[in-house]
Write a protein that holds these residues in place. Structure first.
Motif, PDB file in Angstrom:
ATOM      1  N   GLU A 140      75.204  -2.109 -23.565  1.00  0.00           N
ATOM      2  CA  GLU A 140      76.575  -2.346 -23.110  1.00  0.00           C
ATOM      3  C   GLU A 140      76.669  -3.641 -22.325  1.00  0.00           C
ATOM      4  OE1 GLU A 140      78.584   2.043 -22.644  1.00  0.00           O
ATOM      5  OE2 GLU A 140      77.341   1.307 -21.022  1.00  0.00           O
ATOM      6  N   GLY A 141      75.677  -3.887 -21.475  1.00  0.00           N
ATOM      7  CA  GLY A 141      75.674  -5.134 -20.707  1.00  0.00           C
ATOM      8  C   GLY A 141      75.667  -6.335 -21.639  1.00  0.00           C
ATOM      9  N   VAL A 142      74.836  -6.262 -22.671  1.00  0.00           N
ATOM     10  CA  VAL A 142      74.749  -7.397 -23.588  1.00  0.00           C
ATOM     11  C   VAL A 142      76.060  -7.558 -24.352  1.00  0.00           C
ATOM     12  CG1 VAL A 142      73.531  -8.287 -25.599  1.00  0.00           C
ATOM     13  CG2 VAL A 142      72.260  -7.191 -23.756  1.00  0.00           C
ATOM     14  N   GLN A 163      80.954 -10.656 -25.236  1.00  0.00           N
ATOM     15  CA  GLN A 163      82.412 -10.763 -25.185  1.00  0.00           C
ATOM     16  C   GLN A 163      82.836 -11.896 -24.246  1.00  0.00           C
ATOM     17  OE1 GLN A 163      85.303  -9.767 -26.339  1.00  0.00           O
ATOM     18  NE2 GLN A 163      86.534 -10.591 -24.651  1.00  0.00           N
ATOM     19  N   GLN A 164      82.236 -11.919 -23.064  1.00  0.00           N
ATOM     20  CA  GLN A 164      82.678 -12.947 -22.120  1.00  0.00           C
ATOM     21  C   GLN A 164      82.258 -14.338 -22.586  1.00  0.00           C
ATOM     22  OE1 GLN A 164      81.570 -11.816 -18.100  1.00  0.00           O
ATOM     23  NE2 GLN A 164      83.520 -10.773 -17.823  1.00  0.00           N
ATOM     24  N   ALA A 165      81.114 -14.427 -23.260  1.00  0.00           N
ATOM     25  CA  ALA A 165      80.690 -15.741 -23.738  1.00  0.00           C
ATOM     26  C   ALA A 165      81.720 -16.302 -24.712  1.00  0.00           C
ATOM     27  CB  ALA A 165      79.325 -15.652 -24.401  1.00  0.00           C
ATOM     28  N   VAL A 222      70.548   5.984 -14.811  1.00  0.00           N
ATOM     29  CA  VAL A 222      69.327   5.204 -15.033  1.00  0.00           C
ATOM     30  C   VAL A 222      68.558   5.102 -13.715  1.00  0.00           C
ATOM     31  CG1 VAL A 222      68.354   2.989 -15.694  1.00  0.00           C
ATOM     32  CG2 VAL A 222      70.303   3.905 -16.946  1.00  0.00           C
ATOM     33  N   ALA A 223      69.157   4.406 -12.766  1.00  0.00           N
ATOM     34  CA  ALA A 223      68.411   4.157 -11.537  1.00  0.00           C
ATOM     35  C   ALA A 223      68.072   5.459 -10.816  1.00  0.00           C
ATOM     36  CB  ALA A 223      69.218   3.224 -10.650  1.00  0.00           C
ATOM     37  N   MET A 224      69.070   6.325 -10.646  1.00  0.00           N
ATOM     38  CA  MET A 224      68.804   7.576  -9.919  1.00  0.00           C
ATOM     39  C   MET A 224      67.760   8.440 -10.615  1.00  0.00           C
ATOM     40  SD  MET A 224      70.903   8.229  -7.200  1.00  0.00           S
ATOM     41  CE  MET A 224      71.929   9.648  -7.227  1.00  0.00           C
ATOM     42  N   GLY A 265      86.256   1.381 -13.767  1.00  0.00           N
ATOM     43  CA  GLY A 265      85.021   0.912 -13.177  1.00  0.00           C
ATOM     44  C   GLY A 265      84.201   2.063 -12.619  1.00  0.00           C
ATOM     45  N   TRP A 266      83.032   1.740 -12.096  1.00  0.00           N
ATOM     46  CA  TRP A 266      82.178   2.825 -11.601  1.00  0.00           C
ATOM     47  C   TRP A 266      82.756   3.390 -10.318  1.00  0.00           C
ATOM     48  CZ3 TRP A 266      78.335   3.619  -7.615  1.00  0.00           C
ATOM     49  CH2 TRP A 266      78.272   2.594  -6.666  1.00  0.00           C
ATOM     50  N   THR A 267      83.676   2.642  -9.686  1.00  0.00           N
ATOM     51  CA  THR A 267      84.275   3.108  -8.449  1.00  0.00           C
ATOM     52  C   THR A 267      85.495   3.991  -8.675  1.00  0.00           C
ATOM     53  OG1 THR A 267      85.538   1.092  -8.464  1.00  0.00           O
ATOM     54  CG2 THR A 267      83.568   1.097  -7.130  1.00  0.00           C
ATOM     55  N   THR A 275      84.726 -10.981  -7.213  1.00  0.00           N
ATOM     56  CA  THR A 275      84.475 -12.020  -8.219  1.00  0.00           C
ATOM     57  C   THR A 275      83.090 -11.797  -8.816  1.00  0.00           C
ATOM     58  OG1 THR A 275      83.355 -13.531  -6.744  1.00  0.00           O
ATOM     59  CG2 THR A 275      85.755 -13.689  -6.821  1.00  0.00           C
ATOM     60  N   LEU A 276      82.738 -12.638  -9.759  1.00  0.00           N
ATOM     61  CA  LEU A 276      81.423 -12.517 -10.378  1.00  0.00           C
ATOM     62  C   LEU A 276      80.311 -12.817  -9.376  1.00  0.00           C
ATOM     63  CD1 LEU A 276      81.830 -13.859 -14.004  1.00  0.00           C
ATOM     64  CD2 LEU A 276      81.769 -11.525 -13.166  1.00  0.00           C
ATOM     65  N   PHE A 277      80.646 -13.452  -8.268  1.00  0.00           N
ATOM     66  CA  PHE A 277      79.631 -13.644  -7.227  1.00  0.00           C
ATOM     67  C   PHE A 277      79.099 -12.292  -6.774  1.00  0.00           C
ATOM     68  CE2 PHE A 277      78.059 -14.414  -2.957  1.00  0.00           C
ATOM     69  CZ  PHE A 277      77.462 -15.663  -3.044  1.00  0.00           C
ATOM     70  N   LEU A 314      69.827  -4.967  -7.507  1.00  0.00           N
ATOM     71  CA  LEU A 314      69.508  -3.762  -8.279  1.00  0.00           C
ATOM     72  C   LEU A 314      68.434  -4.015  -9.330  1.00  0.00           C
ATOM     73  CD1 LEU A 314      73.058  -2.236  -8.682  1.00  0.00           C
ATOM     74  CD2 LEU A 314      71.122  -1.173  -7.565  1.00  0.00           C
ATOM     75  N   ILE A 315      68.460  -5.168  -9.985  1.00  0.00           N
ATOM     76  CA  ILE A 315      67.461  -5.387 -11.039  1.00  0.00           C
ATOM     77  C   ILE A 315      66.106  -5.771 -10.438  1.00  0.00           C
ATOM     78  CG2 ILE A 315      66.890  -6.709 -13.100  1.00  0.00           C
ATOM     79  CD1 ILE A 315      69.822  -6.517 -13.891  1.00  0.00           C
ATOM     80  N   PRO A 316      66.000  -6.896  -9.711  1.00  0.00           N
ATOM     81  CA  PRO A 316      64.681  -7.180  -9.122  1.00  0.00           C
ATOM     82  C   PRO A 316      64.245  -6.119  -8.114  1.00  0.00           C
ATOM     83  CG  PRO A 316      66.031  -9.139  -9.115  1.00  0.00           C
ATOM     84  CD  PRO A 316      66.934  -8.010  -9.480  1.00  0.00           C
ATOM     85  N   LEU A 321      59.630 -11.769 -19.500  1.00  0.00           N
ATOM     86  CA  LEU A 321      60.965 -11.860 -20.104  1.00  0.00           C
ATOM     87  C   LEU A 321      62.022 -11.278 -19.173  1.00  0.00           C
ATOM     88  CD1 LEU A 321      60.225 -10.952 -23.822  1.00  0.00           C
ATOM     89  CD2 LEU A 321      61.059 -13.133 -22.942  1.00  0.00           C
ATOM     90  N   TRP A 322      61.678 -10.196 -18.492  1.00  0.00           N
ATOM     91  CA  TRP A 322      62.652  -9.614 -17.561  1.00  0.00           C
ATOM     92  C   TRP A 322      63.002 -10.611 -16.464  1.00  0.00           C
ATOM     93  CZ3 TRP A 322      66.170  -6.024 -17.164  1.00  0.00           C
ATOM     94  CH2 TRP A 322      66.075  -4.856 -17.917  1.00  0.00           C
ATOM     95  N   VAL A 323      61.959 -11.235 -15.907  1.00  0.00           N
ATOM     96  CA  VAL A 323      62.206 -12.151 -14.793  1.00  0.00           C
ATOM     97  C   VAL A 323      63.054 -13.333 -15.272  1.00  0.00           C
ATOM     98  CG1 VAL A 323      61.130 -13.694 -13.131  1.00  0.00           C
ATOM     99  CG2 VAL A 323      60.119 -11.457 -13.584  1.00  0.00           C
ATOM    100  N   PRO A 346      87.331 -13.591 -11.492  1.00  0.00           N
ATOM    101  CA  PRO A 346      87.281 -12.203 -11.044  1.00  0.00           C
ATOM    102  C   PRO A 346      86.324 -11.372 -11.897  1.00  0.00           C
ATOM    103  CG  PRO A 346      89.542 -12.894 -11.459  1.00  0.00           C
ATOM    104  CD  PRO A 346      88.646 -13.940 -12.026  1.00  0.00           C
ATOM    105  N   ARG A 347      85.737 -10.359 -11.279  1.00  0.00           N
ATOM    106  CA  ARG A 347      84.928  -9.423 -12.046  1.00  0.00           C
ATOM    107  C   ARG A 347      85.842  -8.637 -12.979  1.00  0.00           C
ATOM    108  NH1 ARG A 347      83.404  -4.537  -7.895  1.00  0.00           N
ATOM    109  NH2 ARG A 347      82.160  -3.903  -9.675  1.00  0.00           N
ATOM    110  N   ARG A 348      85.261  -7.951 -13.941  1.00  0.00           N
ATOM    111  CA  ARG A 348      85.987  -7.080 -14.874  1.00  0.00           C
ATOM    112  C   ARG A 348      87.013  -7.842 -15.698  1.00  0.00           C
ATOM    113  NH1 ARG A 348      86.867  -2.108 -10.470  1.00  0.00           N
ATOM    114  NH2 ARG A 348      84.670  -1.606 -10.305  1.00  0.00           N
ATOM    115  N   SER A 349      86.739  -9.136 -15.938  1.00  0.00           N
ATOM    116  CA  SER A 349      87.668  -9.940 -16.733  1.00  0.00           C
ATOM    117  C   SER A 349      87.223  -9.927 -18.182  1.00  0.00           C
ATOM    118  CB  SER A 349      87.682 -11.386 -16.245  1.00  0.00           C
ATOM    119  OG  SER A 349      88.275 -11.471 -14.988  1.00  0.00           O
ATOM    120  N   VAL A 350      88.100  -9.467 -19.051  1.00  0.00           N
ATOM    121  CA  VAL A 350      87.739  -9.475 -20.473  1.00  0.00           C
ATOM    122  C   VAL A 350      87.800 -10.896 -21.017  1.00  0.00           C
ATOM    123  CG1 VAL A 350      90.096  -8.879 -21.150  1.00  0.00           C
ATOM    124  CG2 VAL A 350      88.226  -8.454 -22.714  1.00  0.00           C
TER     125      VAL A 350
END
Ligand code: HEM
Ligand SMILES: [Cu+2]
Lengths: 210, 318, 699
Positions: free
Chosen positions: C92-94, C99-101, C129-131, C184-186, C428-430, C439-441, C474-476, C495-499
């Motif tokens: 889903e992330g990819v 999409q955003q690309a 996943v994480a939990m 969103g997850w919230t 924002t995407l920041f 979360l990833i590293p 590759l992950w790093v 902004p985040r969540r921008s299609v």
């Protein structure tokens, strides 16, 4: 390893004369305390959101505490619940002192009856409120009130079922160690609901009328 | 410190000099007012201070990994060593000091840049009331009795005081080049104060996701000289439409600015923008208080819901 | 709202609920992506069933896994669940990155599908996943490190897993039936209230969260009690492996942080189902309560995830450095400080809600304060590697990536803790870059380090090194390419969540991020290949003797995989890093004078009943199939209560059997070659480690 009279967990201990049952209770009762802590947070936050809604804005020109609180009924509920806590305490003591199972069952039964009576009055109270149009869909305040009191009532209902199950288990299995530890935990639960109720009584009812 | 700041200024320059900044500036890294400028400075200062704690990690990790690699049998090996008073003091002390310095700074700037704090200036402030609607913004200028959709025009060097709310779900109002964002919430009012010290066009937007038209909820903030601003006011006052209850109800339906313009058959103003020559008194307040009257508002009378019907909104007291 | 009038026995479930049907009716790229995902879910499920049947594995699966109460089996099942969900989350992330690309002014996904994607992705990654990964690893490792035979409550453990799996199952089913939430997850109201989102989407979110959250709360209780009550004799709190300390802190966070989430979700449910007015716009509702409750959970949640990951690194770094952990006490206090502080900072998720500057200042300073203990931890790990002998194995590559990248995440965290900056970059995407950066590293790399570290303990053979190193690198690299550009995009105001977006300046960064996402995809593929290769070559990497890495804690002192009862005799602990000490002083691998019978919990089907019952309950609530809700609750309650009348819940493993296995293993250990760390990754390493002391020191 442990001292003969050392408590293995907070609250009423079975005591060393119960041998294995006493030791087995250590972990489960401790675990149940931890569960109650988590449950307490749930109640605490329900209280907090109730408090944020118990103001003019949350009441949305709907019924106010003065309109809906029937203090006599609530007081009766309080007495019933407190007395049932007392009778439950006696039930635990009869078990600790190894009295016949029948005695324990009788005291548990009495607590159950009192608990059911509490629920009956609570239902009556809810019904009265609903008849006055004080339903949760009327305002944020009423949503908060119904959910806080309702959450407690759901707990009491669960507790009543649990008492019934324990009576059945004592009848079927006798005072087996695991059964004893379950009664201990049920006791904690029952007293805990009492304490929560006192919070509800003071904040929702007395506080609401102030 | 200085070198670090230079380095990072160069890095941000890379972002800043990207081509699109030529037209609409949409970042506080290219500030057009003192608030955004202070925010940028704050960012760079944090970057600088935290480097004291971070650079050692970046230097030491590769060095240690290399020097103490398994095959380097000549390196010292002390498998039992696990404490050092001096290191302990450094490890706790340095971060504590940095956090203290940053906290002191935080206290000062958070007060200075508080969005609720009016901006001191000799020029009287301009009031603008903002209503967030699904996928567009309505700006009301109560002192001039005009309103626009998706066009915020303000005079340069004049403090602007925004009062904000929304007539649908929560949104967040941001004009990055001027100041930070603030939420707009139904039945609640928030405030924001900005001042622009440069003329130009700066992007404003909603940053809080609110449905499929979310990415269209952007608008141009145009900062004009005082004379140009007066001319603009006159232009809007001469617009073809006035904002009425009925038009507001149409406007409030979920739509982008361009769709709303078409629905209203408005002809004044640029694409996607609607100008209203006049506004009923207390429009903003009536939207703000709509949810506070204590009567249930059916979904059909709540803009932004799936069941919203403009005619249900027109007669609020059905 | 179409379902409201009808009183079908299937509630509001109808043919339009099928995403595949929607794609047939209304063909578009976006619908096909949705239908494709549904097909993958359906065929994936069917494929798994067919494969199990073909392998005739139903019996084994049922007896050895699904009904097991063994903490080790349950731990492995948690990890398998997490891996499956990770696959979906990464894809889903990819897809979102793709999409955003291509998102300048359009792209190929419809906005409603994009919003479903970020909602499921976020929900899945955090809750499924994480939990479960963290809980799974803990489940496996923590009792072994404590010298315990199992968790305090093995059956409860099974039920917790069932509830977590229920949540995951509901999210998977949403691919096929109806649609998931778009908030969103919230899932903030009023957007997710019934007026704005009448469909089943938010209900999927609510019940997935409530049911799995209940499981997590129970897990927290189980962990905490196990840590307090099941430690081997001699293992005082301050002799516990540091991983156990982190789990203790995390489980306390679980116990206290999950209730606000459960409550927020239930209140939202009351609004949606019973017409309550907690968060509605009208009649006195107040959405700010939701935001507060959610983040009262949400912030501790991320610490709940990262604290055990710190614990993993605190085991991995000393082991592969051949050295004690630097500053154990400091580490413990830092962890506690983080856990406590994590409850005092929730407001930094909404500095922009209009509260007074003083409130923002208080929470801003508290948030920055977390950087202190976190910094101390990083320095402690670095000091641990000082004057060590470091082996650059796969877990160490993840740890190295963690040191660098997590530090950057911490830096941007300090920025976000400052209200003045948050005003600008919030939403924002920041922000997206920041939380992926921790979360990833932090969490995910910690999980992968733990996966490589403990895999040989679980399965008795090591994971292949070369593919592992490829995957780690590759992950790093993939992480850097995917997420560092998002910082720039965020600063530029996206902004985040921008299609989609329309500023041409974003394009180069979007391309970089896409390259990164594809790199991450290849990293995941590399992990898959590694697993395949490792299983095929398992004979060459077998290490049944149990100690492939010259381990320091009790879990390495027993065979791999460990027997069901873990320890033939509960160990007597003398010191911290007890196994290292035992090996150095000759206490390790000693024959026992006497063996005792061991009583262990029996298998039970209760978890499976809860899994099926609560999944049906969830679906019933989501689609308003009230009779089914009643039936499933009834069945579950009957089973749970009925079980309490059953006293015969344990079985006994005879002492002779234990003696036989233990002595056979000991004989093998004593006959085995002692491996120096130079041969660690070679076939010769069967799990018996040689002592390697500094030059000039001898025992
Ligand atoms: C592995 C590769 C990953 C990729 C390519 C990826 C990509 C993305 C993208 C594109 C978004 C949407 C950003 C936006 O709002 O515009 C997102 C959101 C999110 N991601 Fe990831 N992500 C990955 C891993 C993770 C992991 C491991 C976690 C958590 C452990 C995670 C948690 C989240 C969360 C919580 C959101 C926010 C969802 C929301 O907006 O409510 N992601 N991710
Ligand atoms: Cu946070």
């Amino acid at each position: 390893m442990t001292q003969p009279n050392a408590k293995l967990h907070p609250g009423l201990n079975l005591g060393h004369h119960h041998g294995e049952a006493h030791n087995q209770a250590e972990t489960v009762v401790f675990g149940f305390w931890v569960f109650l802590m988590s449950d307490l947070i749930l109640f605490g936050l329900t209280f907090a959101s109730y408090i944020t809604l118990a103001n003019n804005m949350g009441m949305a020109s709907g019924p106010t505490p003065a309109d809906i609180i029937d203090l006599v009924n609530v007081f009766a509920q309080t007495v019933l619940l407190l007395v049932s806590s007392l009778t439950f305490g006696v039930a635990s003591l009869t078990m600790r002192h190894k009295m016949p199972a029948k005695v324990t069952i009788a005291w548990l039964g009495l607590s159950l009856v009192l608990g059911l009576a509490f629920l009956g009055l609570a239902a009556l109270d809810f019904l009265n409120m609903a008849n006055q149009g004080a339903v949760p869909s009327r305002s944020g305040y009423l949503s908060g009130l119904w959910s806080l009191v309702g959450l407690h009532a759901v707990h009491v209902t669960a507790g009543c079922f649990w008492i019934m199950i324990m009576i059945a288990q004592i009848a079927v299995l006798g005072l087996h160690p695991i059964v004893k530890s379950r009664v201990l935990r049920l006791g904690l639960f029952w007293h805990f609901l009492d304490i929560v109720w006192i919070g509800i009584f003071s904040i929702v009812y007395l506080g609401g009328l102030l | 410190m200085m070198q670090i700041r230079c380095l990072f200024s160069t890095l941000t320059l890379f972002v800043v000099l990207s081509p699109a900044f030529a037209q609409t500036r949409d970042s506080f890294l290219q500030p057009a007012g003192p608030i955004a400028d202070a925010q940028r400075t704050e960012l760079l200062q944090i970057l600088g201070w935290t480097m004291i704690a971070i650079i050692p990690v970046f230097l030491l990790v590769p060095l240690i990994l290399w020097h103490y690699r398994y095959r380097n049998t000549s390196a010292r090996y002390t498998p039992e060593w696990d404490r050092s008073r001096m290191l302990e003091v450094l490890m706790w002390g340095v971060p504590v000091i940095i956090v203290c310095i940053l906290s002191a700074q935080l206290v000062r700037t958070t007060h200075d840049l508080d969005p609720y704090r009016p901006i001191a200036s000799d020029t009287p402030e301009l009031r603008v009331q903002v209503i967030g609607l699904d996928w567009k913004w309505l700006f009301i200028y109560p002192d001039h009795n005009i309103a626009t959709v998706n066009a915020l025009t303000i005079p340069v060097d004049t403090p602007v005081a925004f009062e904000l709310t929304t007539d649908t779900v929560m949104q967040s109002f941001l004009i990055s080049s001027l100041a930070g964002q603030i939420y707009t919430m139904p039945g609640m009012q928030t405030q924001l104060h900005v001042i622009a010290t440069e003329t130009g066009t700066f992007q404003g937007e909603n940053t809080q996701f609110n449905g499929i038209g979310f990415t269209d909820q952007k608008f141009d903030t145009t900062v004009l000289s005082n004379s140009d601003f007066s001319a603009w006011l006159a232009q809007v006052q001469a617009a073809d439409l006035s904002l009425t209850e009925e038009r507001y109800a149409t406007l409030a339906a979920p739509s982008t600015g361009a769709q709303a313009k078409a629905a209203l058959a408005s002809t004044s103003g640029p694409d996607g923008v609607v100008y209203f020559a006049s506004v009923p008194d207390g429009m903003f307040e009536s939207v703000l208080h709509r949810y506070m009257h204590g009567n249930e508002i059916p979904a059909s009378a709540q803009p932004g819901t799936a069941a919203y019907q403009p005619n249900a909104l027109e007669e609020p007291d059905q | 709202m179409s379902g409201e009038a009808q009183t079908s026995w299937l509630g509001r479930l109808n043919i339009d609920s099928l995403s595949i049907w929607r794609a047939i009716e209304n063909p578009s790229v976006s619908e096909f992506v949705g239908a494709g995902a549904a097909l993958v879910a359906i065929f994936g499920g069917i494929g798994a069933l067919v494969l199990i049947t073909w392998l005739r594995a139903w019996g084994t699966l049922w007896r050895d896994w699904l009904t097991s109460t063994d903490h080790k089996k349950i731990g492995v099942m948690y990890c398998v669940l997490a891996l499956v969900m990770l696959l979906r989350g990464v894809i889903e992330g990819v897809v979102m990155r793709t999409q955003q690309a291509f998102g300048m002014g359009g792209g190929f996904l419809a906005p409603e599908h994009f919003s479903e994607l970020f909602s499921t992705h976020g929900t899945i990654m955090i809750f499924f996943v994480a939990m479960p990964f963290i809980i799974g690893i803990t489940n496996y490792v923590m009792p072994l490190q404590l010298g315990a035979r199992d968790m305090s409550f093995p059956v409860l453990n099974q039920i917790s897993l069932a509830l977590t799996a229920t949540g995951a199952a509901l999210v998977m089913i949403s691919l096929v039936l109806g649609e998931f939430a778009t908030g969103g997850w919230t899932n903030y109201p009023p957007y997710t209230g019934k007026d704005f989102q009448p469909g089943p989407g938010p209900d999927y979110w609510i019940w997935a969260i409530v049911l799995s959250g209940l499981g997590t709360t129970l897990t927290g209780i189980n962990f905490a009690v196990t840590l307090y009550k099941e430690r081997a004799p001699g293992m005082t709190l301050f002799r516990m492996p540091i991983f156990c300390w982190t789990v203790l802190c995390a489980s306390i966070v679980m116990i206290f942080a999950l209730p606000p989430l459960t409550l927020a979700a239930l209140m939202l449910a009351a609004d949606r189902y019973l017409d309550f007015h907690f968060f509605t716009n009208d009649l006195g509702g107040n959405m700010m309560n939701y935001v507060n409750l959610f983040w009262l959970f949400g912030h501790p949640e991320v610490y709940l995830l990262v604290i055990p990951a710190y614990g993993v690194f605190s085991e991995v770094v000393p082991t592969f450095s051949g050295k004690r952990l630097y500053g154990y006490n400091s580490m413990v206090y830092a962890t506690m400080a983080i856990a406590v502080l994590s409850f005092c900072v929730w407001l930094h998720h909404f500095f922009t809600m209009g509260q007074s500057a003083n409130v923002n200042i208080a929470f801003g300073i508290a948030s920055m304060a977390i950087a202190v203990p976190t910094g101390v931890k990083i320095y402690n790990w670095v000091a641990t590697m000082y004057r060590a002998r470091i082996r650059m194995t796969v877990p160490m590559i993840y740890a190295t990536g963690f040191f660098f990248l997590f530090t950057i995440g911490g830096l941007t965290g300090v920025m976000l803790a400052n209200p003045v900056i948050s005003y600008q970059v919030h939403n924002t995407l920041f922000l997206v870059a920041h939380f992926h950066n921790v979360l990833i590293p932090g969490v995910l790399f910690g999980i992968f380090a733990g996966y490589h570290f403990w895999f040989p303990k679980v399965f008795g053979f090591r994971l292949e090194e070369r593919w592992g190193k490829r995957a780690a690198c590759l992950w790093v690299v993939g992480f850097c390419f995917t997420f560092l550009p998002l910082y720039a995009l965020g600063l530029m105001g996206m902004p985040r969540r921008s299609v989609m977006w329309d500023d041409p300046a974003f394009q180069p960064f979007m391309w970089l991020a896409l390259v990164g996402a594809l790199t991450i995809l290849s990293a995941v593929t590399a992990l898959g290949i590694q697993l395949w290769v490792s299983v095929r070559n398992r004979a060459a990497t077998a290490c049944p003797l149990g100690d492939p890495w010259n381990g320091r804690t009790l879990e390495w002192s027993i065979p791999s995989p460990p027997p069901p009862y873990n320890f033939a005799q509960v160990p007597q602990v003398r010191t911290r890093d007890d196994f290292t000490d035992a090996k150095a002083t000759g206490r390790a691998y000693q024959p026992l004078s006497a063996y005792e019978d061991i009583e262990m919990p029996r298998n039970t089907a209760i978890g499976m009943i809860v899994l099926i019952g609560s999944t049906l309950l969830g679906l019933a609530l989501i689609f308003w199939i009230w009779w089914l809700a009643i039936v499933s609750v009834g069945v579950m309650l009957t089973a749970l209560i009925g079980r309490t009348f059953w006293l015969n819940t344990t079985y006994t493993i005879p002492a002779e059997e234990i003696a036989r296995d233990h002595q056979a293993w000991l004989a093998e250990v004593h006959a085995a070659q002692r491996i120096t760390r130079a041969e660690e990754t070679q076939a010769a390493n069967r799990g018996r480690a040689a002592l390697e002391l500094p030059q000039g020191v001898s025992v």
